[in-house]
Design a protein around this motif. Sequence first.
Motif, mmCIF file in Angstrom:
data_model
loop_
_atom_site.group_PDB
_atom_site.id
_atom_site.type_symbol
_atom_site.label_atom_id
_atom_site.label_comp_id
_atom_site.label_asym_id
_atom_site.label_seq_id
_atom_site.Cartn_x
_atom_site.Cartn_y
_atom_site.Cartn_z
ATOM 1 N N MET A 149 10.592 0.965 -2.288
ATOM 2 C CA MET A 149 11.234 2.130 -1.812
ATOM 3 C C MET A 149 10.945 2.487 -0.311
ATOM 4 O O MET A 149 10.081 1.644 0.000
ATOM 5 C CB MET A 149 10.398 3.243 -2.886
ATOM 6 N N PRO A 150 11.305 3.302 0.395
ATOM 7 C CA PRO A 150 10.802 3.843 1.851
ATOM 8 C C PRO A 150 9.508 4.130 1.328
ATOM 9 O O PRO A 150 9.094 4.946 0.538
ATOM 10 C CB PRO A 150 11.749 4.691 2.244
ATOM 11 N N ILE A 151 8.644 3.881 2.485
ATOM 12 C CA ILE A 151 7.108 4.248 2.684
ATOM 13 C C ILE A 151 7.021 4.865 4.097
ATOM 14 O O ILE A 151 7.185 4.124 4.867
ATOM 15 C CB ILE A 151 6.384 3.086 2.207
ATOM 16 N N PRO A 152 6.526 6.198 4.315
ATOM 17 C CA PRO A 152 6.158 6.392 5.445
ATOM 18 C C PRO A 152 4.922 5.701 6.179
ATOM 19 O O PRO A 152 4.189 5.265 5.318
ATOM 20 C CB PRO A 152 5.918 8.016 5.079
ATOM 21 N N GLN A 153 4.800 6.119 7.551
ATOM 22 C CA GLN A 153 3.900 5.432 8.260
ATOM 23 C C GLN A 153 2.455 6.227 7.729
ATOM 24 O O GLN A 153 2.520 7.491 7.462
ATOM 25 C CB GLN A 153 4.238 6.108 9.667
ATOM 26 N N GLY A 154 1.512 5.566 7.593
ATOM 27 C CA GLY A 154 0.299 5.987 6.913
ATOM 28 C C GLY A 154 0.008 5.949 5.697
ATOM 29 O O GLY A 154 -0.889 6.160 5.133
ATOM 30 N N HIS A 155 1.253 5.875 5.052
ATOM 31 C CA HIS A 155 0.912 5.944 3.414
ATOM 32 C C HIS A 155 0.558 4.587 2.836
ATOM 33 O O HIS A 155 0.921 3.667 3.505
ATOM 34 C CB HIS A 155 2.502 6.598 3.006
ATOM 35 N N LYS A 156 0.366 4.523 1.592
ATOM 36 C CA LYS A 156 -0.091 3.495 0.714
ATOM 37 C C LYS A 156 1.049 2.747 0.151
ATOM 38 O O LYS A 156 1.921 3.253 -0.448
ATOM 39 C CB LYS A 156 -1.244 3.789 -0.078
ATOM 40 N N VAL A 157 1.081 1.229 0.348
ATOM 41 C CA VAL A 157 1.780 0.450 -0.586
ATOM 42 C C VAL A 157 1.041 -0.125 -1.676
ATOM 43 O O VAL A 157 -0.039 -0.484 -1.214
ATOM 44 C CB VAL A 157 2.808 -0.322 0.445
ATOM 45 N N ALA A 158 1.361 -0.254 -2.557
ATOM 46 C CA ALA A 158 0.898 -1.302 -3.906
ATOM 47 C C ALA A 158 0.877 -2.615 -3.321
ATOM 48 O O ALA A 158 2.036 -3.300 -3.411
ATOM 49 C CB ALA A 158 1.423 -0.806 -5.274
ATOM 50 N N LEU A 159 -0.137 -3.244 -3.466
ATOM 51 C CA LEU A 159 -0.174 -4.705 -3.002
ATOM 52 C C LEU A 159 0.094 -5.617 -4.577
ATOM 53 O O LEU A 159 0.308 -6.709 -4.319
ATOM 54 C CB LEU A 159 -1.461 -5.115 -2.304
#
Length: 522
Positions: free
Chosen positions: A42-52
Amino acid sequence: MTQTAANARVIRVHPNDNVAIVVERGGLAEGTAIAGGVITTMPIPQGHKVALVALAEGDRVIRYGEVIGTTVAAISRGGHVNETNVRLPTAPALGELPLATREPPAVEALEGYTFEGFRNPDGSVGTKNVLGITTSVQCVAGTVDYVVQRIKRELLPRFPNVDDVVGLNHSYGCGVAINAPAAVVPIRTLRNIALNPNFGNEVMVIGLGCEKLQPSTLIDDKPVKIYENTEAADPDANVLSLQDESFHGFGEMVEGILAMAERHLERLDRRRRETCPVSELAVGMQCGGSDAFSGVTANPAVGFATDLIVRAGGSVMFSEVTEVRDAIHLLTPRAVDREVGQALVDQMAWYDDYLAQGQADRSANPSPGNKKGGLSNVVEKALGSVIKSGNSPIVDVIGPGERLRRRGLTFAATPASDFICGTLQLAAGMNLQVFTTGRGTPYNLSMAPVIKVSSNSTLGQRWFDLIDLDAGRIATGEASIEDVGWELFHLILEVASGRQRVAAERLGLYNDLVLFNPAPVT
């Protein structure tokens, strides 16, 4: 720390972290490849967390190698982790914390660094030369504002060595339970602000006359000398009450204040900068408008500079109880002894009780702007906030409104409010402040210079005329934490010496003082 793949840069702080924050300006689109073969879902904003990794409901979310919460629903690998799908964990239990268990790191003293400051008779050193006019009650704030403008226009040009005249207005002094136990906080704050080294021991107090907080109670370090409207008025007078029966009309009140100010300005104008060691610096570290970058760029660089100042024998204070509480287990082992460690615990417990009395808890922090910047909750915010304290031993803990007692690293207990924290750090004796921000704020103090450090280059470039130092270069790989830390250290010395003005001061932007008053109002 920084990983890149397919031109998409993310930051994973600790090997055990199962999330990373997005560096790319504008964020990541769905389907973007990042390090480790992760594809955003999904789109993820700058500074936000992405699940690895894929996270099931109830799984722990780990950042900085610490648990920042548990998931409220399953999150796919490459999904967006934010405040809506992370549950706040239980705060560390205060009775089970290790106290003074860490061996202090072996470091070499940092010698040869100096700044040009104003030395005071009591041994303290100012970074500015300012006439402070404090009030004993809010009733006289309008008069003080009026008089300050008159002084700046009519008197200050005659005294070129005086940087400024400032009114120390506040909302305390009357209609308050002045004898309540918690009233000690605002009262000692006002007393100790008058002792700030940037005022050169020349603070004036303007009162009304009928207030509960009498003007004479705000001068602790020198004899109280009341201004009298006579030809033989004491040239050392430092207290004036508008209800003095010798005044006939507002004009005479103003002339009395101007006459008293002129004598103080004459003495301040005799002050000159002289070379002082870094050990005379008392620097306050604070953050406001934080984002997810704060804990990996600006705050670590500030922590590095903190350690440099401590190595040089100077004093540094960090604050903001609610932004320390969830990381307290990382700090109590660093206490120089068990007494200091217990003092840390006691301040956390006092604030827990204070919030409970107000039917609030730590979940009231962070702000909507913090969340928009990628911070999911106060735990994540606290883990990034305490990094400002560097790696030095914590030598002392002071309560709100108290003065610094020891050189080295001190925890000064304050609320997280930018303005209250700044006011309390001034009372502690701060002669310069470093303020990190990810969302941006024009915050500044007229009593002490405030160096603003941006945590991301998007802000640093957009607010090019409000930010003094861009730490966002750490996230993009253009500079290291050590590079920016040294740069900040040298900037601190330049600003403290008066050779460089901070951005907000060049623009003439200043915030009011705000007292912390946990006592009842009658």
